[in-house]
Scaffold this motif. Structure first.
Motif, PDB file in Angstrom:
ATOM      1  N   THR B  58      -9.270  12.718  -9.200  1.00  0.00           N
ATOM      2  CA  THR B  58      -8.136  12.218  -8.420  1.00  0.00           C
ATOM      3  C   THR B  58      -7.073  11.575  -9.307  1.00  0.00           C
ATOM      4  O   THR B  58      -6.175  10.908  -8.808  1.00  0.00           O
ATOM      5  CB  THR B  58      -8.588  11.192  -7.367  1.00  0.00           C
ATOM      6  N   GLY B 165       6.994   4.198   1.150  1.00  0.00           N
ATOM      7  CA  GLY B 165       5.608   4.659   1.015  1.00  0.00           C
ATOM      8  C   GLY B 165       5.355   5.991   1.689  1.00  0.00           C
ATOM      9  O   GLY B 165       4.223   6.431   1.786  1.00  0.00           O
ATOM     10  N   GLY B 168       5.178  10.642  -1.830  1.00  0.00           N
ATOM     11  CA  GLY B 168       4.438  10.406  -3.062  1.00  0.00           C
ATOM     12  C   GLY B 168       3.043   9.883  -2.835  1.00  0.00           C
ATOM     13  O   GLY B 168       2.651   9.529  -1.721  1.00  0.00           O
ATOM     14  N   ARG B 169       2.293   9.862  -3.927  1.00  0.00           N
ATOM     15  CA  ARG B 169       0.888   9.470  -3.848  1.00  0.00           C
ATOM     16  C   ARG B 169       0.726   7.967  -3.876  1.00  0.00           C
ATOM     17  O   ARG B 169       1.390   7.266  -4.632  1.00  0.00           O
ATOM     18  CB  ARG B 169       0.122  10.061  -5.038  1.00  0.00           C
ATOM     19  N   THR B 170      -0.201   7.501  -3.052  1.00  0.00           N
ATOM     20  CA  THR B 170      -0.545   6.081  -3.077  1.00  0.00           C
ATOM     21  C   THR B 170      -2.060   5.961  -3.168  1.00  0.00           C
ATOM     22  O   THR B 170      -2.784   6.895  -2.840  1.00  0.00           O
ATOM     23  CB  THR B 170      -0.076   5.354  -1.807  1.00  0.00           C
ATOM     24  N   SER B 171      -2.498   4.822  -3.637  1.00  0.00           N
ATOM     25  CA  SER B 171      -3.928   4.520  -3.587  1.00  0.00           C
ATOM     26  C   SER B 171      -4.057   3.010  -3.536  1.00  0.00           C
ATOM     27  O   SER B 171      -3.070   2.300  -3.665  1.00  0.00           O
ATOM     28  CB  SER B 171      -4.644   5.094  -4.815  1.00  0.00           C
ATOM     29  N   GLY B 172      -5.265   2.547  -3.339  1.00  0.00           N
ATOM     30  CA  GLY B 172      -5.477   1.104  -3.260  1.00  0.00           C
ATOM     31  C   GLY B 172      -5.615   0.631  -1.831  1.00  0.00           C
ATOM     32  O   GLY B 172      -6.427   1.155  -1.084  1.00  0.00           O
ATOM     33  N   TYR B 173      -4.783  -0.335  -1.453  1.00  0.00           N
ATOM     34  CA  TYR B 173      -4.954  -1.016  -0.168  1.00  0.00           C
ATOM     35  C   TYR B 173      -3.797  -0.744   0.782  1.00  0.00           C
ATOM     36  O   TYR B 173      -2.646  -0.913   0.410  1.00  0.00           O
ATOM     37  CB  TYR B 173      -5.072  -2.522  -0.393  1.00  0.00           C
ATOM     38  N   TRP B 174      -4.128  -0.336   2.009  1.00  0.00           N
ATOM     39  CA  TRP B 174      -3.077  -0.230   3.019  1.00  0.00           C
ATOM     40  C   TRP B 174      -2.714  -1.624   3.519  1.00  0.00           C
ATOM     41  O   TRP B 174      -1.600  -1.863   3.960  1.00  0.00           O
ATOM     42  CB  TRP B 174      -3.502   0.652   4.192  1.00  0.00           C
ATOM     43  N   ASP B 175      -3.677  -2.538   3.453  1.00  0.00           N
ATOM     44  CA  ASP B 175      -3.435  -3.911   3.897  1.00  0.00           C
ATOM     45  C   ASP B 175      -3.009  -4.731   2.680  1.00  0.00           C
ATOM     46  O   ASP B 175      -3.832  -5.082   1.838  1.00  0.00           O
ATOM     47  CB  ASP B 175      -4.717  -4.484   4.517  1.00  0.00           C
ATOM     48  N   ARG B 176      -1.710  -5.017   2.611  1.00  0.00           N
ATOM     49  CA  ARG B 176      -1.162  -5.663   1.413  1.00  0.00           C
ATOM     50  C   ARG B 176      -1.698  -7.084   1.210  1.00  0.00           C
ATOM     51  O   ARG B 176      -1.587  -7.643   0.131  1.00  0.00           O
ATOM     52  CB  ARG B 176       0.360  -5.711   1.472  1.00  0.00           C
ATOM     53  N   LEU B 178      -4.832  -7.867   1.512  1.00  0.00           N
ATOM     54  CA  LEU B 178      -6.176  -7.786   0.932  1.00  0.00           C
ATOM     55  C   LEU B 178      -6.169  -7.211  -0.477  1.00  0.00           C
ATOM     56  O   LEU B 178      -7.136  -7.361  -1.215  1.00  0.00           O
ATOM     57  CB  LEU B 178      -7.085  -6.933   1.822  1.00  0.00           C
ATOM     58  N   ILE B 181      -1.175  -2.093  -3.391  1.00  0.00           N
ATOM     59  CA  ILE B 181      -1.006  -0.656  -3.288  1.00  0.00           C
ATOM     60  C   ILE B 181      -0.590  -0.172  -4.672  1.00  0.00           C
ATOM     61  O   ILE B 181       0.164  -0.821  -5.375  1.00  0.00           O
ATOM     62  CB  ILE B 181       0.054  -0.304  -2.223  1.00  0.00           C
TER      63      ILE B 181
END
Lengths: 299, 222
Positions: B58, B165, B168-176, B178, B181
């Motif tokens: 990934t 958002g 493009g690609r994102t990863s990490g947290y949708w809840d900022r 916690l 991103i």
């Protein structure tokens, strides 16, 4: 000893042996269930201390079978959160990376293979899923003249699968995820028949997962290993999304076609997309299922 | 009540004994049969190979200048003035079809930006005055690690989507609250000189327990 009593004795002995032998397959049942699980209460009636016991049992079972101590949690829905998925049909190239990221994350059986996501290869100019083919075997994607439409559980607001379940082993949670309790499911497959998206999968045989491929981060309603004879399906990676992370399929998408978030938050990506973008369909909208999975276009 | 006939009694005794003997034999043979067949019969399943590791990767397709800076890698390739002369900006040459002639020192560059490759003037993005930087057409100088500002000067709606958002690609947290991103930059996916996403090999599709039935138009699972 008279001849009669001898023959009677033989017959009685033979009968008992035959009965015992015919029950022998029950010994294998230990693989599928045990007393503790058999007597387990319904998920919604479990007290926190019951849940701790259940989780310990599951962790022990997984460790016995796969030789790895997992971290099983029972994650509850977050307050003020309703999940929505948005998928950009302009971007999707049909590479199926999401399919395999999902299998890896959610401990799906590798053989027989269970995949939650199907990618339909569709000819341009039609949204008719009947024209789609999910068995395409292209050396290079995307192919000219086609677009690709991944389909997984749509997490309907009005889920037909939940209505047909005779034992309430599947239900919709507060954050919009329809979950399955694998310990409560009786494997009747009514939900599979009721789902208009073919999103549910049945474990016809014992799932086979190589020991080194187990994802130890598990949740009770999510990706803990399943047994033979139960249903499973996409649960928006409950073990990730309920702690604030993105689902695995989203992170694997090489073109960023997948977007996920909280629709109740006006600043989330999905809110932006549903507000600003040409959101084309809820798949099979006319069924009245009202999916939380939206397809949209860029241009 | 009729008196029992002794010969009839004897005859029925014999019949009962034959029956019992027969049943015993049946039970014994059943015992043996069950003893050897108590294991549940498992139907042979087709071998399904594990998916190739490359389909599980990934990581981003490309590395950007910003990534190299972050990873503290060798950046000497990015010093244009190791070869070029500071006082004399390099001239761009075209052939008779108005196609750009790429000098052999830059042979790794594939120029294919815009419809009909029309964006073929290097100084549309590179800064003529200082080759180590980029330049927006309004004259703003942009550093190599701040590409979205440059790309967004032409691709405004895409920049707007990216900032929200939605592109493009994102990863990490949708809840900022916690966690953070992680948002990939333009050049992590697009080659600036040829921004179209190249085609690639598709990962294997579904395998079935049994051969696909007639309504599934396929020969691909194998």
């Amino acid at each position: 000893m008279s001849r009669r009593s001898f023959l009677r004795g033989c017959a009685a002995f033979g009968g008992v042996t035959a009965l015992a032998a015919s029950l022998a397959p029950l010994r294998e049942l230990g693989d599928y269930t045990n007393t503790e699980q058999f007597l387990q209460k319904y998920y919604k009636e479990l007290t926190p201390s019951d849940m701790t016991k259940v989780i310990t049992r599951i962790e022990g079972e997984v460790e016995r079978q796969y030789g790895i101590r997992p971290h099983v949690r029972d994650l509850k829905p977050m307050d003020g959160v309703e999940f929505v998925y948005a998928l950009n049909l302009t971007r999707c190239i049909g590479c199926r990376k999401c399919v395999h990221a999902c299998v890896k994350e959610n401990n799906q059986s590798r053989s027989p293979e269970i995949q939650y996501i199907r990618v339909l290869k569709m000819p341009h100019g039609s949204m008719d899923v009947e024209k789609g083919n999910h068995n395409y075997d292209s050396k290079q994607v995307p192919e000219k003249g086609f677009f690709y439409m991944p389909i997984q559980c749509q997490q309907c607001k009005n889920p037909p699968c939940v209505k047909v379940c005779p034992v309430n082993a599947t239900w919709q949670e507060k954050d919009g995820i329809t979950v399955i309790d694998y310990d409560w499911c009786i494997g009747c497959r009514y939900c599979e028949a009721a789902c208009p998206y073919w999103a549910r999968r049945f474990n016809f045989t014992k799932p086979q997962i190589p020991k080194d491929k187990i994802n130890p981060d598990m949740s009770y309603l999510g990706n803990r290993p399943r047994k033979q004879g139960v249903m499973e399906k996409c649960h928006f990676c409950i073990q990730r999304t309920r702690v604030g992370k993105y689902p695995a399929c989203l992170e694997a998408c090489p073109v960023g076609a997948r977007k996920f978030g909280n629709i109740l938050d006006p600043n989330s990506e999905v809110s932006y997309i549903l507000r600003e973008k040409r959101v084309f369909i809820q798949l099979k909208e006319e069924m009245g299922t009202s999916p939380r999975f939206f397809y949209y276009f860029d241009k | 009540m009729a008196k029992l006939d002794p010969s009839a009694q004897k005859k029925s005794d014999h019949t009962a004994n034959y029956w019992l003997g027969g049943l015993t034999a049946v039970f014994f043979s059943l015992t043996i049969f069950f003893a050897f067949n108590s294991k549940p019969h498992v139907a042979a399943q087709p071998e399904i190979p594990l998916v190739d590791k490359k389909f599980l990767d990934t990581s981003p397709w490309r590395q950007t200048y910003a990534d190299l800076v972050k990873a503290k890698e060798d950046l000497s390739d990015y010093d244009c003035y190791a070869c070029h002369d500071k006082a004399k900006p390099p001239r761009i040459r075209y052939d008779t079809n108005q196609k750009i002639i790429i000098p052999k020192e830059h042979a790794n560059i594939e120029m294919s930006h815009g419809t009909h490759e029309r964006n073929n003037i290097c100084y549309n993005c590179h800064n003529e005055q200082n080759l180590n930087t980029l330049q927006v057409r309004d004259g703003n100088v942009v550093k190599f690690d701040n590409i979205p500002q440059l790309c967004g000067s032409c691709h405004g709606p895409t920049l707007r989507d990216w900032e929200a958002g939605a592109h493009g690609r994102t990863s990490g947290y949708w809840d900022r609250q916690l966690g953070d991103i992680n948002r990939l930059s333009c050049a992590n996916c697009h080659n600036p000189h040829a921004p179209d996403i190249p085609t690639r090999e598709a990962a294997p599709g579904p395998h079935y327990l049994h051969e696909a039935s007639s309504h599934e138009p396929s020969k691909s699972h194998r």
